[in-house]
Scaffold this motif. Structure first.
Motif, short mmCIF file in Angstrom:
data_model
loop_
_atom_site.label_atom_id
_atom_site.label_comp_id
_atom_site.label_asym_id
_atom_site.label_seq_id
_atom_site.Cartn_x
_atom_site.Cartn_y
_atom_site.Cartn_z
N MET A 149 35.99 41.90 54.06
CA MET A 149 36.81 40.87 54.81
C MET A 149 38.59 41.53 54.33
SD MET A 149 35.95 37.40 55.93
CE MET A 149 36.10 36.53 54.36
N GLN A 150 39.28 41.84 55.37
CA GLN A 150 40.58 41.88 55.50
C GLN A 150 41.36 40.84 55.84
OE1 GLN A 150 42.04 44.48 53.62
NE2 GLN A 150 39.91 44.64 53.09
N PHE A 151 42.21 40.54 55.28
CA PHE A 151 43.04 38.94 56.22
C PHE A 151 44.28 40.05 56.82
CE2 PHE A 151 46.80 36.05 56.82
CZ PHE A 151 45.50 35.31 57.73
N SER A 152 45.06 39.67 57.69
CA SER A 152 45.91 40.53 57.79
C SER A 152 46.76 39.31 58.95
CB SER A 152 45.58 41.31 58.98
OG SER A 152 47.59 41.88 59.91
N SER A 153 48.18 39.19 58.14
CA SER A 153 49.43 38.19 58.56
C SER A 153 49.75 38.51 60.30
CB SER A 153 49.97 37.73 57.71
OG SER A 153 51.18 38.19 56.98
N LYS A 200 51.10 42.81 53.71
CA LYS A 200 50.95 41.77 54.85
C LYS A 200 49.28 42.18 55.19
CE LYS A 200 54.85 42.14 57.15
NZ LYS A 200 55.91 42.56 56.35
N GLU A 201 48.51 42.26 54.85
CA GLU A 201 47.47 42.90 54.64
C GLU A 201 46.76 42.21 52.94
OE1 GLU A 201 48.07 45.96 55.70
OE2 GLU A 201 48.90 45.38 57.84
N TRP A 202 45.67 42.06 52.48
CA TRP A 202 45.22 42.00 51.40
C TRP A 202 43.56 41.44 51.83
CZ3 TRP A 202 48.55 37.58 54.25
CH2 TRP A 202 48.39 36.54 53.89
N LEU A 203 42.88 41.76 50.31
CA LEU A 203 41.62 41.16 50.73
C LEU A 203 40.98 39.70 50.65
CD1 LEU A 203 39.00 42.67 50.52
CD2 LEU A 203 38.46 42.93 48.07
N ASP A 231 25.28 40.27 46.75
CA ASP A 231 25.91 39.13 46.60
C ASP A 231 27.27 39.39 47.74
OD1 ASP A 231 27.57 37.21 44.86
OD2 ASP A 231 28.30 38.85 43.54
N ALA A 232 28.17 38.14 47.41
CA ALA A 232 29.10 37.94 48.55
C ALA A 232 29.88 37.32 47.76
CB ALA A 232 28.09 37.01 49.82
N GLN A 233 31.56 37.03 47.95
CA GLN A 233 31.84 36.35 47.36
C GLN A 233 33.71 36.36 48.16
OE1 GLN A 233 31.83 34.51 44.59
NE2 GLN A 233 29.84 35.24 44.09
N GLY A 234 34.48 34.70 48.01
CA GLY A 234 35.67 34.63 48.82
C GLY A 234 36.67 34.81 47.75
N LEU A 235 37.48 36.05 48.22
CA LEU A 235 38.58 35.35 46.79
C LEU A 235 40.01 34.68 47.16
CD1 LEU A 235 38.84 39.38 47.02
CD2 LEU A 235 37.84 38.02 45.47
N ALA A 236 40.76 33.87 46.02
CA ALA A 236 41.23 33.24 46.00
C ALA A 236 42.64 34.23 47.44
CB ALA A 236 41.96 33.26 45.02
N ALA A 250 46.30 37.31 42.36
CA ALA A 250 45.87 38.04 42.38
C ALA A 250 47.41 38.22 41.15
CB ALA A 250 46.33 39.25 43.43
N ARG A 251 47.19 39.55 39.67
CA ARG A 251 47.78 39.88 38.57
C ARG A 251 47.33 41.67 39.44
NH1 ARG A 251 49.86 36.19 39.99
NH2 ARG A 251 49.60 34.22 38.42
#
Length: 132
Positions: free
Chosen positions: A7-11, A80-83, A49-54, A59-60
């Motif tokens: 699931m990609q998020f794009s501002s 501009k995009e992140w997982l 499995d399924a997980q949401g990410l901070a 991120a590092r």
């Protein structure tokens, strides 16, 4: 066959605030939708499995650095995009994986409107393809 749904998020593509800024009830509805979808997939035996990410600010990026890990912040501010989260599903075929991805994309956002978030579908390989 196993697939990873990313699931990609794009501002730049989504005109919605960060989830931390949503009204509490909208967050509850969104989370319940995801729980219900995961329960459905668990019931069919498709959910691995399924997980949401901070958020990306946590991120590092790590590189080997000649034996000493070199850690930097990332992704960088211009990204501009992140997982935002992922699912691993074990389903019959790619069309089913695409169907599940569409359900993920339809998760409700602010005001109950479907987020219509892009979800990348990628088959999980046990090893790289080898020519015979």
């Amino acid at each position: 066959m196993k697939y990873m749904l990313l699931m990609q998020f794009s501002s730049k593509d989504l005109d919605i605030p960060k989830v931390e800024e949503w009204p509490v009830e909208d967050v509850r509805v969104h989370v319940q939708y995801m729980r219900d979808l995961n329960a459905e997939l668990r019931g069919t035996g498709e959910l691995v499995d399924a997980q949401g990410l901070a958020g990306p600010e946590t991120a590092r990026i790590v590189r080997a650095g000649g034996g000493v890990p070199v850690v930097s912040d990332g992704p960088f501010a211009e990204t501009k995009e992140w997982l935002a989260g992922w699912w691993i599903v074990d389903c019959a075929d790619e069309p089913r994986a695409i169907g599940i991805a569409a359900e993920v994309s339809a998760a409700p956002g602010p005001g109950g409107r479907p987020l219509d978030m892009p979800v990348e579908v990628r088959r999980i390989m046990s090893e790289p393809p080898v020519e015979v």
